[in-house]
Design a protein around this motif. Structure first.
Motif, PDB file in Angstrom:
ATOM      1  N   UNK A  65       0.851  -1.192   0.000  1.00 13.86           N
ATOM      2  CA  UNK A  65       0.000   0.000   0.000  1.00 13.86           C
ATOM      3  C   UNK A  65       0.884   1.239   0.000  1.00 13.86           C
ATOM      4  N   UNK A  66       0.450   2.278  -0.666  1.00 15.05           N
ATOM      5  CA  UNK A  66       1.112   3.574  -0.654  1.00 15.05           C
ATOM      6  C   UNK A  66       0.034   4.608  -0.416  1.00 15.05           C
ATOM      7  N   UNK A  67       0.233   5.456   0.572  1.00  8.48           N
ATOM      8  CA  UNK A  67      -0.773   6.476   0.802  1.00  8.48           C
ATOM      9  C   UNK A  67      -0.404   7.437   1.910  1.00  8.48           C
ATOM     10  N   UNK A  68      -1.205   8.515   1.977  1.00  7.93           N
ATOM     11  CA  UNK A  68      -1.080   9.496   3.041  1.00  7.93           C
ATOM     12  C   UNK A  68      -1.926   9.016   4.207  1.00  7.93           C
ATOM     13  N   UNK A  69      -1.334   8.938   5.399  1.00  4.82           N
ATOM     14  CA  UNK A  69      -2.049   8.514   6.601  1.00  4.82           C
ATOM     15  C   UNK A  69      -1.797   9.557   7.692  1.00  4.82           C
ATOM     16  N   UNK A  70      -2.712   9.620   8.646  1.00 10.07           N
ATOM     17  CA  UNK A  70      -2.555  10.531   9.780  1.00 10.07           C
ATOM     18  C   UNK A  70      -1.266  10.214  10.520  1.00 10.07           C
TER      19      UNK A  70
END
Length: 78
Positions: A65-70
């Protein structure tokens, strides 16, 4: 403990890629190996981390997974 940008450039929001634990679930006992790539501040003023992480493995098919997270979902490995 949150990971914060400290690359010495004087710019906010940049860091060298580093190994972190990522937890994007409601269960605090889950954590996935990941790599922190970058930081940003969202439109509400909250820090977010750009991370790549892998879940699964063993008896389960691994998924990347690749993503912006808190920022609260990212922890240092140390």
């Amino acid at each position: 403990m949150l990971v914060r940008a400290t690359d010495g450039t004087g710019q906010r929001g940049h860091t060298k890629p580093r190994h972190v634990w990522v937890n994007v679930t409601e269960n605090p006992s889950y954590r996935y190996a990941g790599v922190l790539i970058d930081w940003r501040v969202d439109h509400r003023g909250n820090w977010e981390a750009l991370v790549v992480w892998v879940d699964g493995g063993g008896n389960l098919k691994a998924h990347a997974h690749l993503g912006w997270v808190a920022a609260s979902h990212v922890r240092p490995t140390e």
